[in-house]
Design an enzyme around this catalytic site. Structure first.
Site, PDB file in Angstrom:
ATOM      1  CG  ASN A   9      -1.783   1.232   1.307  1.00 34.04           C
ATOM      2  OD1 ASN A   9      -1.800   2.032   0.371  1.00 34.04           O
ATOM      3  ND2 ASN A   9      -2.493   1.398   2.409  1.00 34.04           N
ATOM      4  CD1 TRP A  10       3.608   1.116  -2.983  1.00 30.40           C
ATOM      5  CD2 TRP A  10       3.513   2.367  -4.849  1.00 30.40           C
ATOM      6  NE1 TRP A  10       4.351   0.479  -3.954  1.00 30.40           N
ATOM      7  CE2 TRP A  10       4.313   1.224  -5.104  1.00 30.40           C
ATOM      8  CE3 TRP A  10       3.318   3.282  -5.877  1.00 30.40           C
ATOM      9  CZ2 TRP A  10       4.900   0.997  -6.351  1.00 30.40           C
ATOM     10  CZ3 TRP A  10       3.902   3.049  -7.119  1.00 30.40           C
ATOM     11  CH2 TRP A  10       4.690   1.922  -7.338  1.00 30.40           C
ATOM     12  CE  LYS A  11      -0.298   3.316   4.716  1.00 33.27           C
ATOM     13  NZ  LYS A  11      -0.238   3.464   6.173  1.00 33.27           N
ATOM     14  CG  HIS A  97      -5.901   2.100   5.043  1.00 31.85           C
ATOM     15  ND1 HIS A  97      -5.493   3.048   5.946  1.00 31.85           N
ATOM     16  CD2 HIS A  97      -4.886   1.214   4.928  1.00 31.85           C
ATOM     17  CE1 HIS A  97      -4.264   2.757   6.345  1.00 31.85           C
ATOM     18  NE2 HIS A  97      -3.871   1.638   5.748  1.00 31.85           N
ATOM     19  CD  GLU A  99      -3.111   5.659   6.503  1.00 39.42           C
ATOM     20  OE1 GLU A  99      -3.082   5.663   5.266  1.00 39.42           O
ATOM     21  OE2 GLU A  99      -2.213   5.127   7.203  1.00 39.42           O
ATOM     22  CD  GLU A 169      -3.647  -2.171   7.209  1.00 40.80           C
ATOM     23  OE1 GLU A 169      -2.593  -2.480   6.658  1.00 40.80           O
ATOM     24  OE2 GLU A 169      -4.216  -1.084   7.015  1.00 40.80           O
ATOM     25  N   GLY A 175       2.409   2.609  10.809  1.00 38.82           N
ATOM     26  CA  GLY A 175       3.367   3.703  10.652  1.00 38.82           C
ATOM     27  C   GLY A 175       4.066   4.098  11.941  1.00 38.82           C
ATOM     28  CB  SER A 215       5.147  -1.576  12.044  1.00 35.65           C
ATOM     29  OG  SER A 215       4.733  -0.235  12.309  1.00 35.65           O
ATOM     30  N   GLY A 236       2.734  -0.836   4.318  1.00 37.84           N
ATOM     31  CA  GLY A 236       2.869   0.563   3.952  1.00 37.84           C
ATOM     32  C   GLY A 236       4.327   0.923   3.707  1.00 37.84           C
ATOM     33  N   GLY A 237       4.951   1.545   4.702  1.00 40.79           N
ATOM     34  CA  GLY A 237       6.308   2.081   4.566  1.00 40.79           C
ATOM     35  C   GLY A 237       7.318   1.150   3.895  1.00 40.79           C
TER      36      GLY A 237
HETATM   37  P1  13P Z   1       2.918   0.626   7.721  1.00 37.03           P
HETATM   38  O1  13P Z   1       3.401  -0.674   7.130  1.00 37.03           O
HETATM   39  O2  13P Z   1       3.656   1.824   7.204  1.00 37.03           O
HETATM   40  O3  13P Z   1       2.809   0.557   9.203  1.00 37.03           O
HETATM   41  O4  13P Z   1       1.409   0.830   7.165  1.00 37.03           O
HETATM   42  C1  13P Z   1       0.527  -0.217   7.276  1.00 37.03           C
HETATM   43  C2  13P Z   1      -0.657   0.103   6.459  1.00 37.03           C
HETATM   44  O5  13P Z   1      -1.418   1.003   6.771  1.00 37.03           O
HETATM   45  C3  13P Z   1      -0.875  -0.672   5.233  1.00 37.03           C
HETATM   46  O6  13P Z   1      -2.130  -0.431   4.717  1.00 37.03           O
END
Ligand code: 13P
Length: 253
Positions: A9-11, A97, A99, A169, A175, A215, A236-237
């Site tokens: 997930n590149w966001k 998600h 967010e 999640e 994050g 994470s 994500g990251g």
């Molecule tokens: P991180 O891997 O950056 O914690 O993000 C997780 C996430 O929200 C994937 O959708």
């Protein structure tokens, strides 16, 4: 074996040059996946067709959108419909998600509408759920996440449910560098599978991949994915770093 999935997930990250470079790094000599393994890139809308072109010809590599509208079409400026995603060949869509829930006020009811639209066009929803820190600290996370499933998914038929992917999640792990332990992930995934089994029967519950997100890194993926009810990760990251995401793909069962 259930489908095992490494989903990036590149966001809202990367320029088009950076996006292309990352995809080139990952796909020049991509890891050959087993039949039950899948890699998905959930990229920002402007890069969907680029990513589609890059995964083309690579078996079990797919592209996802990170969201879609809950409306079919019409005067909704700035929105992207499922029909549009379908028309450019996108196979997956991330829905709910945390967010989106937090910053764009997406409710379980709106997510139910998005799920219906996605399924009606044959896209596979990656439905996200997870509790905030306050709920975890109160020890009521199981009921909280169960409610998210009930309100967004339980109107689906067993046949429809068997087509979706769930991503657990915990918001406190997103994050933050604070990963749920493999044991905490397994405990929740097992609970979610039991919730699905109570509603739809064990056979259907056993089909649904449940990914862990929060994470996940190259260094911890193997331990987390090794748990019996953890079917991969939504990352994500670490998905923005080719070496890290490659290690995560390697960690799939
Ligand atoms: P991180 O891997 O950056 O914690 O993000 C997780 C996430 O929200 C994937 O959708």
């Amino acid at each position: 074996m259930r489908q095992q999935i490494a989903a990036a997930n590149w966001k809202m990250n990367l320029t088009v040059t950076q996006a292309e470079e990352l995809l080139n790094n990952l796909l020049q000599e991509p890891k050959k996946l087993l039949a039950h393994q899948t890699v998905i890139f959930a990229v920002p809308f402007p890069y969907l067709t680029l990513a589609k072109t890059k995964v083309n010809g690579h078996t079990n590599y797919f592209v996802a959108a990170q969201n879609c509208s809950n409306k079919k079409s019409g005067a909704y400026t700035g929105e992207t419909s499922i029909e549009m995603l379908h028309s450019i060949g996108i196979e997956y869509v991330v829905l709910g998600h945390s967010e989106r829930r937090e910053y764009f006020a997406e409710s379980n009811a709106v997510l139910a509408e998005k799920l219906d639209l996605a399924l009606s066009y044959g896209l596979i929803p990656i439905f996200c759920c997870g509790e905030p820190l306050s709920i975890r600290e109160a020890g009521t996370q199981n009921g909280f996440v169960e409610q998210q499933l009930k309100e967004s998914l339980f109107h689906l038929s067993a046949e429809q449910l068997a087509k979706i992917v769930i991503a657990y999640e915990p918001i406190w792990a997103i994050g933050t560098g604070k990963t749920a332990t493999a044991g905490q992930a397994q405990e929740m995934h097992q609970h979610l599978r039991a919730v699905l089994a109570a509603q739809y029967g064990k056979e259907t519950a056993d089909i649904v991949p449940i990914l862990y997100g929060g994470s996940v890194k190259g260094s911890n993926a193997k331990e987390i994915f090794s748990k019996p009810d953890v079917d991969g990760g939504l990352v994500g990251g670490a998905s923005l770093i080719a070496a890290d995401f490659t290690q995560i793909i390697d960690a799939l069962k």
